[in-house]
Design an enzyme around this catalytic site. Structure first.
Site, PDB file in Angstrom:
ATOM      1  N   LEU A 162       0.843  -1.204   0.000  1.00 19.67           N
ATOM      2  CA  LEU A 162       0.000   0.000   0.000  1.00 19.67           C
ATOM      3  C   LEU A 162       0.872   1.245   0.000  1.00 19.67           C
ATOM      4  O   LEU A 162       1.655   1.470   0.923  1.00 19.67           O
ATOM      5  CB  LEU A 162      -0.913   0.001   1.228  1.00 19.67           C
ATOM      6  CG  LEU A 162      -1.879   1.189   1.314  1.00 19.67           C
ATOM      7  CD1 LEU A 162      -3.072   0.931   0.392  1.00 19.67           C
ATOM      8  CD2 LEU A 162      -2.358   1.395   2.738  1.00 19.67           C
ATOM      9  N   HIS A 189       4.725   2.281  11.823  1.00 20.16           N
ATOM     10  CA  HIS A 189       5.427   3.453  11.277  1.00 20.16           C
ATOM     11  C   HIS A 189       4.449   4.626  11.212  1.00 20.16           C
ATOM     12  O   HIS A 189       3.272   4.464  10.887  1.00 20.16           O
ATOM     13  CB  HIS A 189       5.936   3.115   9.873  1.00 20.16           C
ATOM     14  CG  HIS A 189       6.886   4.113   9.304  1.00 20.16           C
ATOM     15  ND1 HIS A 189       6.474   5.346   8.839  1.00 20.16           N
ATOM     16  CD2 HIS A 189       8.227   4.063   9.107  1.00 20.16           C
ATOM     17  CE1 HIS A 189       7.516   6.007   8.378  1.00 20.16           C
ATOM     18  NE2 HIS A 189       8.594   5.250   8.530  1.00 20.16           N
TER      19      HIS A 189
END
Length: 344
Positions: A125, A229
């Site tokens: 993604l 993240h």
């Protein structure tokens, strides 16, 4: 107009450009022309019914139909771990107790695991930073759920998604530095590149043979376990809104979470519905956005609309119908972009 569509071999240059923008930490999106070219060919073989189960996968491109620019990409693997092992760490809690001393301790251990073998996987993604507006991120991520709902027979009963793990202000992974670097004796990016190229045998050959006690890791590495993240946090929230949850598995390189779900429990399987297309110049609209997918495998497309469905009919403008490659009377699948209860 923004649409999602199935990738084709001619998208190689656009895919390489997106890979350069993505940066480190995305194992399946490296700017390697041979790797990405082979992947696009694999997608084509999958659509054509020529790929074995272990090799099947799909890749979708977000395109600005006005300019033809490719601005995002996302992927689906049909069954991971069948040809190349799909490694994760599984975290379990153990109790060490002494009745004589009246003491016990609870400690977490990390075990190398193949527990997700055979799962379908959400992967790859990435959305260009300038396009992270107007619901594009949600469309990019959730288009894959629409594809699964349209073609459920092509996927496993279970779904997983590895989330990109935490990197510090120097662009390094504390989890890798504390654990993986000691066993693999190569840099993070080099190890990540080998995995991206399908060279995974070194993982089995060099991985720790015994469980790793979490308490033995440095504090900054422990803090990475299950941490996403910062750039991937919106993607995680989107997946969780569709029914995926973090369980016991984490990524072996960065310690990022692996989300899991039964496909039958996903929101799309309950909230989406089939509609017949009506084409009109001025359809009734509302503030609610709907995600709409056509029913074509080889020319699968998804887009957003604010048109209001009624009595099993979804009105679209001629421009929207052309972008979605549908005609009046075509059958599409649609649901609200964000959870709002079952489709009406």
């Amino acid at each position: 107009m923004i649409v999602m569509r199935l990738c084709r071999p001619a998208d190689l240059e656009a895919l390489i450009d997106l890979a350069h923008k993505a940066g480190p930490g995305m194992t399946t999106l490296k700017p390697d022309r041979d790797v990405q070219g082979a992947r696009l060919e694999r997608v084509q073989r999958t659509v054509d019914g020529l790929a074995p189960l272990a090799d099947q996968g799909y890749l979708f491109m977000m395109e600005d139909t006005t300019t033809g620019a490719a601005v995002g990409v996302c992927g689906l693997e049909v069954a991971v771990g069948l040809e190349q092992p799909f490694y994760t760490y599984r975290m379990d809690t153990f109790v060490h107790a002494s009745r004589e001393m009246g003491l016990y301790t609870r400690m977490d251990k990390l075990h190398m695991s193949h527990g997700l073998t055979g799962y379908s996987e959400l992967c790859t993604l990435f959305l260009s930073p300038d396009w992270r507006v107007n619901g594009n991120g949600a469309l990019l991520s959730k288009s894959r759920f629409m594809f699964i709902a349209q073609f459920p027979e092509r996927f496993s009963e279970h779904l997983c998604a590895e989330m990109r793990g935490h990197f510090d202000e120097h662009g390094e992974s504390p989890f890798w530095r504390a654990l993986g670097a000691h066993f693999y004796r190569i840099g993070f990016n080099e190890a990540d590149q080998l995995v991206a190229q399908g060279k995974k045998s070194f993982l089995a050959e060099l991985m720790p043979r015994y469980p790793v006690y979490v308490d033995f890791l440095p504090e900054d590495a422990r803090a990475c376990i299950g941490k996403t993240h910062i750039d991937t946090e919106p993607a995680r929230r989107l997946l969780e809104s569709e029914g995926l949850r973090a369980e016991q598995h984490i990524d072996i390189f960065e310690g990022g979470p692996v989300l899991e779900a039964r496909i039958a429990s996903l929101r799309v399987m309950h909230d989406s519905a089939l509609y017949t297309i009506d084409i009109t110049e001025s359809p009734a609209t509302s503030d609610t956005r709907w995600i709409v997918a056509n029913s074509e495998l080889a020319d699968f497309r998804v887009m957003l609309t604010r048109s209001v469905p009624h009595n099993g009919v979804l009105p679209l403008t001629p421009e929207q119908a052309a972008a979605l490659r549908v005609q009046a009377g075509s059958t599409v699948r649609a649901m609200t972009l964000n959870p709002q209860g079952p489709a009406q």
